[in-house]
Write a protein that holds these residues in place. Sequence first.
Motif, PDB file in Angstrom:
ATOM      1  N   VAL B  34       8.409  41.087  42.846  1.00 32.73           N
ATOM      2  CA  VAL B  34       7.004  40.979  43.267  1.00 32.73           C
ATOM      3  C   VAL B  34       6.475  42.302  43.822  1.00 32.73           C
ATOM      4  CG1 VAL B  34       7.030  38.491  43.661  1.00 32.73           C
ATOM      5  CG2 VAL B  34       7.523  40.044  45.567  1.00 32.73           C
ATOM      6  N   ARG B  35       7.389  43.164  44.267  1.00 36.12           N
ATOM      7  CA  ARG B  35       6.933  44.473  44.744  1.00 36.12           C
ATOM      8  C   ARG B  35       6.935  45.511  43.627  1.00 36.12           C
ATOM      9  NH1 ARG B  35      10.030  45.775  50.151  1.00 36.12           N
ATOM     10  NH2 ARG B  35       8.518  47.451  50.155  1.00 36.12           N
ATOM     11  N   ILE B  40      14.337  50.011  40.617  1.00 34.75           N
ATOM     12  CA  ILE B  40      15.129  50.539  41.736  1.00 34.75           C
ATOM     13  C   ILE B  40      16.563  50.009  41.667  1.00 34.75           C
ATOM     14  CG2 ILE B  40      15.453  50.040  44.204  1.00 34.75           C
ATOM     15  CD1 ILE B  40      12.816  51.222  44.734  1.00 34.75           C
ATOM     16  N   ALA B  41      16.706  48.756  41.220  1.00 29.13           N
ATOM     17  CA  ALA B  41      18.040  48.173  41.113  1.00 29.13           C
ATOM     18  C   ALA B  41      18.882  48.974  40.116  1.00 29.13           C
ATOM     19  CB  ALA B  41      17.935  46.711  40.691  1.00 29.13           C
ATOM     20  N   ASP B  42      18.258  49.405  39.030  1.00 25.13           N
ATOM     21  CA  ASP B  42      18.980  50.217  38.037  1.00 25.13           C
ATOM     22  C   ASP B  42      19.404  51.544  38.638  1.00 25.13           C
ATOM     23  OD1 ASP B  42      19.507  49.147  35.501  1.00 25.13           O
ATOM     24  OD2 ASP B  42      17.353  48.968  35.126  1.00 25.13           O
ATOM     25  N   ALA B  43      18.469  52.190  39.345  1.00 19.80           N
ATOM     26  CA  ALA B  43      18.788  53.489  39.948  1.00 19.80           C
ATOM     27  C   ALA B  43      19.951  53.344  40.925  1.00 19.80           C
ATOM     28  CB  ALA B  43      17.557  54.039  40.665  1.00 19.80           C
ATOM     29  N   LEU B  44      19.890  52.315  41.764  1.00 18.65           N
ATOM     30  CA  LEU B  44      20.953  52.149  42.776  1.00 18.65           C
ATOM     31  C   LEU B  44      22.281  51.760  42.140  1.00 18.65           C
ATOM     32  CD1 LEU B  44      19.025  50.445  45.716  1.00 18.65           C
ATOM     33  CD2 LEU B  44      19.901  52.769  45.587  1.00 18.65           C
ATOM     34  N   THR B 162       5.037  39.075  53.815  1.00 10.06           N
ATOM     35  CA  THR B 162       3.722  39.637  54.153  1.00 10.06           C
ATOM     36  C   THR B 162       3.573  41.041  53.577  1.00 10.06           C
ATOM     37  OG1 THR B 162       3.750  38.339  56.176  1.00 10.06           O
ATOM     38  CG2 THR B 162       2.160  40.126  56.096  1.00 10.06           C
ATOM     39  N   LEU B 163       4.623  41.837  53.750  1.00 11.98           N
ATOM     40  CA  LEU B 163       4.607  43.216  53.259  1.00 11.98           C
ATOM     41  C   LEU B 163       4.577  43.265  51.732  1.00 11.98           C
ATOM     42  CD1 LEU B 163       4.727  45.830  54.887  1.00 11.98           C
ATOM     43  CD2 LEU B 163       7.181  45.883  54.502  1.00 11.98           C
ATOM     44  N   SER B 164       5.306  42.352  51.104  1.00  9.15           N
ATOM     45  CA  SER B 164       5.360  42.346  49.643  1.00  9.15           C
ATOM     46  C   SER B 164       4.014  41.959  49.053  1.00  9.15           C
ATOM     47  CB  SER B 164       6.414  41.339  49.141  1.00  9.15           C
ATOM     48  OG  SER B 164       7.668  41.647  49.671  1.00  9.15           O
ATOM     49  N   PHE B 165       3.301  41.072  49.716  1.00 10.96           N
ATOM     50  CA  PHE B 165       2.034  40.581  49.173  1.00 10.96           C
ATOM     51  C   PHE B 165       0.910  41.595  49.360  1.00 10.96           C
ATOM     52  CE2 PHE B 165      -1.942  38.100  49.513  1.00 10.96           C
ATOM     53  CZ  PHE B 165      -1.944  37.547  48.245  1.00 10.96           C
ATOM     54  N   ILE B 180      10.779  48.056  57.847  1.00 10.59           N
ATOM     55  CA  ILE B 180      11.087  46.879  57.020  1.00 10.59           C
ATOM     56  C   ILE B 180      11.447  47.322  55.596  1.00 10.59           C
ATOM     57  CG2 ILE B 180      10.190  44.688  56.115  1.00 10.59           C
ATOM     58  CD1 ILE B 180      10.530  44.492  59.063  1.00 10.59           C
ATOM     59  N   HIS B 181      10.732  48.330  55.068  1.00 11.75           N
ATOM     60  CA  HIS B 181      11.056  48.887  53.749  1.00 11.75           C
ATOM     61  C   HIS B 181      12.500  49.371  53.714  1.00 11.75           C
ATOM     62  CE1 HIS B 181       7.587  48.920  51.271  1.00 11.75           C
ATOM     63  NE2 HIS B 181       6.826  49.564  52.112  1.00 11.75           N
TER      64      HIS B 181
END
Lengths: 252, 282
Positions: B34-35, B40-44, B162-165, B180-181
Amino acid sequence: MDHPVVSMENIYYAYERNPVLNDVIFEIPRGAFMGIVGPNGGGKTTLIKLILGLLKPDNGEIRLFGQPIGKFKDWSKIGFVSQKANTFNKGFPATVFEVVSMGLTAKIGYFKFFTSNHKKKVLETIDQVGMGAYAYKNIGSLSGGQQQRVFIARALVSDPELLILDEPTVGVDQENVQKFYNLLHQLNKKYKITLLLITHDTAAMTIHATGIVGLNKEIYFQGTPDEYNALTNDKLSQLYGHPVHIATHGHS
Amino acid sequence: MLADFLEYNFLRHTFLTGILIGVIAPLLGTFIVVRRLSLIADALSHVTLAGIAFGLFMDKKLALGIAPLYSGMGFSVLGSIFIEKLRGVYKAYQEIAIPIILSGGVGLSVIFIALADGFNTELFNYLFGSVSAVSQTDFYSILGISIVIILVIRLFYKELVTLSFDEEHAVVSGIHAKRIHLLFIVLTALVIAASIRVVGVLLVSALMTLPVAASMRIARGFKQMILFSIVFGEVAVIIGLISGYYFSIPPGGTIVVVSIAILLVTLGMERFSFRRKVHGTD
């Protein structure tokens, strides 16, 4: 002593040496319905970002509820509906209930959980903006006007004393715009919420607002709707930076 | 078909680890998708590979005995912090952090693999997953990580949603977005490192995104999306592990194929229900 909700003194702000706000002085008294009008690029959104603490003025002082903004901590007293509310990720699978609940996140605080009292408050607020029947619908499936009401509910759920709205009627059809202003009127009169609204709809402001500020980097006008209506074309042209001719149309 | 998984210790550890990552990978994946941070998952995961290669290299050449799980985790967490820093530096081009970290991870992996003169099958297991690679120690480490991840998500759930939305609204209302990030991306790094034994470096991001892609088509609300994602993730892991074992195929491949099958079924269901509505047979 009843402090103004917002007071700005001699505010100067520049983006990379280009002045956007110059010597801005104004106050929002408690209970007011203040409209800010002016041309695009006139610094309206910057003014709001300064009030919300997202930007810091290069010069001048901002006070919120009588406190210098640097010391102000009770941000739940201020609700905000941004321009971006019209361009949010409509594919985000959140229900109206979930979106409005987000308005309580900061007020509840870290390491604390959402309780049944919070749930009750969220449902009451959804009802307050007339969206009770849609509480468990995904927000992406609603019309622009309905989505706007949901974002207002999100701003209202923390019981703010000041509600700031940045061009909230963009992308909302005319019928819903009228309902929207009626809702704002009700929030201001019935619930005593102070309103600060950025808009291009000057006609609506002259009907609903208690005060109007004309901003084009500097404040060119500050007064009542009647005083705004009495402005000459020359004065308005000075505010907007180009020739302006007033055409009236029928808001009721 | 489950009998072997219950009978043999090494299979049981893999199976139980699979159950754990079937929960934590889609759980974190929901927020990642949703963000719009799926890559990013691939990079990590590629940075984690560099960490694993580093651990294997140190063990092979210097006999230091660093468990690859931990060296992978260390690199992954450092990579996640570096991504956040880069996203802060390149505010207008935040996605540039992903190819930087991804290529850095691959580059370091190649260097460590070359220095160690290759790792043969062990590295292959890390790339595509293995049904027999999870030791008891690995299992307990991953169990601990899973508990921590679930607790932290529970604790910061409302802030993360909240942050994602709407990040601007979250910041205005007083939520510490940067902290939080950072917390979120470190958790993502831990999930990836924990999942690699079973799913493999090249396919771990699929387990974080495919179940979410399927669930977001049918879920009503964010909590329901998380629930469906976890259910789909678990189904994919269990069927993928068992079929991988019986057909002697690395489980990463079978888990991903099952996940894609689930996605296709949900898309078909959505299309079917739409046609029923259009034709008024609902």
